[in-house]
Design a protein around this motif. Structure first.
Motif, mmCIF file in Angstrom:
data_model
loop_
_atom_site.group_PDB
_atom_site.id
_atom_site.type_symbol
_atom_site.label_atom_id
_atom_site.label_comp_id
_atom_site.label_asym_id
_atom_site.label_seq_id
_atom_site.Cartn_x
_atom_site.Cartn_y
_atom_site.Cartn_z
ATOM 1 N N ARG A 7 3.693 0.023 15.418
ATOM 2 C CA ARG A 7 2.283 -0.287 15.617
ATOM 3 C C ARG A 7 1.509 0.054 14.338
ATOM 4 O O ARG A 7 2.037 0.723 13.450
ATOM 5 C CB ARG A 7 1.701 0.484 16.800
ATOM 6 C CG ARG A 7 1.688 1.984 16.592
ATOM 7 C CD ARG A 7 1.269 2.732 17.861
ATOM 8 N NE ARG A 7 1.225 4.149 17.632
ATOM 9 C CZ ARG A 7 0.163 4.826 17.192
ATOM 10 N NH1 ARG A 7 -0.973 4.188 16.949
ATOM 11 N NH2 ARG A 7 0.212 6.123 17.019
ATOM 12 N N ILE A 8 0.277 -0.389 14.273
ATOM 13 C CA ILE A 8 -0.604 -0.030 13.164
ATOM 14 C C ILE A 8 -1.283 1.277 13.555
ATOM 15 O O ILE A 8 -2.260 1.284 14.310
ATOM 16 C CB ILE A 8 -1.642 -1.135 12.887
ATOM 17 C CG1 ILE A 8 -0.937 -2.466 12.591
ATOM 18 C CG2 ILE A 8 -2.544 -0.735 11.726
ATOM 19 C CD1 ILE A 8 -1.877 -3.657 12.511
ATOM 20 N N VAL A 47 -8.760 -4.184 11.279
ATOM 21 C CA VAL A 47 -7.718 -3.895 12.259
ATOM 22 C C VAL A 47 -8.427 -3.843 13.600
ATOM 23 O O VAL A 47 -9.292 -2.994 13.830
ATOM 24 C CB VAL A 47 -7.004 -2.565 11.950
ATOM 25 C CG1 VAL A 47 -5.969 -2.259 13.029
ATOM 26 C CG2 VAL A 47 -6.342 -2.611 10.578
ATOM 27 N N HIS A 51 -1.920 -3.911 17.277
ATOM 28 C CA HIS A 51 -1.097 -5.097 17.035
ATOM 29 C C HIS A 51 -1.913 -6.346 16.731
ATOM 30 O O HIS A 51 -1.384 -7.465 16.804
ATOM 31 C CB HIS A 51 -0.175 -5.362 18.229
ATOM 32 C CG HIS A 51 0.855 -4.301 18.421
ATOM 33 N ND1 HIS A 51 2.010 -4.247 17.675
ATOM 34 C CD2 HIS A 51 0.885 -3.227 19.228
ATOM 35 C CE1 HIS A 51 2.715 -3.190 18.037
ATOM 36 N NE2 HIS A 51 2.052 -2.555 18.975
ATOM 37 N N THR A 76 1.846 -14.303 7.246
ATOM 38 C CA THR A 76 2.151 -12.953 6.783
ATOM 39 C C THR A 76 0.981 -12.474 5.943
ATOM 40 O O THR A 76 0.461 -13.213 5.106
ATOM 41 C CB THR A 76 3.439 -12.930 5.925
ATOM 42 O OG1 THR A 76 4.532 -13.396 6.715
ATOM 43 C CG2 THR A 76 3.734 -11.528 5.419
ATOM 44 N N ARG A 90 3.536 -5.274 4.770
ATOM 45 C CA ARG A 90 3.485 -6.653 5.259
ATOM 46 C C ARG A 90 3.301 -6.657 6.770
ATOM 47 O O ARG A 90 3.983 -5.910 7.487
ATOM 48 C CB ARG A 90 4.756 -7.410 4.891
ATOM 49 C CG ARG A 90 4.894 -7.699 3.416
ATOM 50 C CD ARG A 90 6.178 -8.469 3.119
ATOM 51 N NE ARG A 90 6.338 -8.703 1.710
ATOM 52 C CZ ARG A 90 6.954 -7.858 0.866
ATOM 53 N NH1 ARG A 90 7.445 -6.718 1.305
ATOM 54 N NH2 ARG A 90 7.062 -8.172 -0.412
ATOM 55 N N LEU A 91 2.390 -7.514 7.200
ATOM 56 C CA LEU A 91 2.140 -7.728 8.625
ATOM 57 C C LEU A 91 2.559 -9.164 8.934
ATOM 58 O O LEU A 91 1.949 -10.109 8.444
ATOM 59 C CB LEU A 91 0.661 -7.529 8.951
ATOM 60 C CG LEU A 91 0.016 -6.224 8.481
ATOM 61 C CD1 LEU A 91 -1.476 -6.232 8.790
ATOM 62 C CD2 LEU A 91 0.704 -5.018 9.104
ATOM 63 N N VAL A 127 0.115 -9.366 15.474
ATOM 64 C CA VAL A 127 1.131 -8.801 14.576
ATOM 65 C C VAL A 127 2.406 -8.502 15.358
ATOM 66 O O VAL A 127 2.386 -7.749 16.334
ATOM 67 C CB VAL A 127 0.596 -7.538 13.874
ATOM 68 C CG1 VAL A 127 1.649 -6.945 12.968
ATOM 69 C CG2 VAL A 127 -0.683 -7.853 13.100
ATOM 70 N N ILE A 130 5.716 -5.038 11.489
ATOM 71 C CA ILE A 130 4.961 -4.255 10.513
ATOM 72 C C ILE A 130 5.994 -3.546 9.650
ATOM 73 O O ILE A 130 6.779 -2.737 10.165
ATOM 74 C CB ILE A 130 4.061 -3.220 11.218
ATOM 75 C CG1 ILE A 130 3.153 -3.912 12.231
ATOM 76 C CG2 ILE A 130 3.273 -2.407 10.208
ATOM 77 C CD1 ILE A 130 2.660 -3.002 13.336
#
Length: 192
Positions: A7-8, A47, A51, A76, A90-91, A127, A130
């Motif tokens: 996850r972010i 963000v 996700h 991406t 990179r996402l 996303v 990650i």
């Protein structure tokens, strides 16, 4: 060594927020040209949750990303640290274009700066992967300042100029894929 994240999290959010620019990569489903597009202005990326990310899409000379997202949704986002600490993030995910005349746009718009006169859309990205990597060969650079050239150019454009762009170089990709629809809203109609 590179790492894949589930996850972010707060650390990744902080890294993303610290970056003065990001890169978008898309490609058509079959043949055609791969597009890599640099994006600036720190207040154009957000963000949304662990996700989901989004960015404020500003009018440009073409509309490759929009055309590719309409074609297949693959996208991406890459962040690259140019500071002393090296890192590439990179996402990978699925993106979609949210037009300025939709209710969802009004909700998303609150995540971005309001000073940009050439708003075309918001691109949201679900996303799916990650991952980071070292970035050891990326040069160390100093940020002097953001370039205001794009915003300044948009300030000088009239509705007729944007209408020509919507019907012209923003209507299809360089490979002929459909991008903006003829009724796409003009930037002057977007709440700032």
């Amino acid at each position: 060594m590179g790492k894949v994240f589930d996850r972010i999290d707060d650390k990744l959010r902080a890294f993303i927020t610290d970056q003065p620019m990001f890169f978008i990569g898309t490609a058509p489903s079959a043949g055609g040209h791969v597009n890599v597009s640099p994006k600036g202005y720190r207040d154009t990326f957000a963000v949304i949750d662990d996700h989901t990310v989004a960015y404020l899409d500003l009018f440009g000379s073409g509309s490759e990303t929009i055309a590719h997202l309409r074609d297949n949704g693959r996208i991406t986002v890459m962040f690259c640290s140019f500071t002393r600490t090296t890192r590439i993030l990179r996402l990978f995910g699925t993106g979609r274009v949210v037009r300025p005349d939709s209710h969802e746009f009004d909700t998303l718009r609150e995540n971005f700066g309001t000073g940009h006169p050439g708003v075309r859309a918001v691109v949201t990205i679900a996303v799916e992967r990650i991952a980071d990597s070292c970035g050891w060969s990326v040069p160390k650079l100093d940020l002097v300042e953001e370039r205001l050239v794009l915003d300044e150019a948009h300030t000088r454009r009239t509705d007729a100029d944007f209408a020509r762009r919507i019907a012209g170089d923003n209507s299809t990709s360089i490979d002929g894929l459909p991008a903006l629809e003829p009724d796409h809203p003009l930037p002057s109609t977007v709440r700032r």
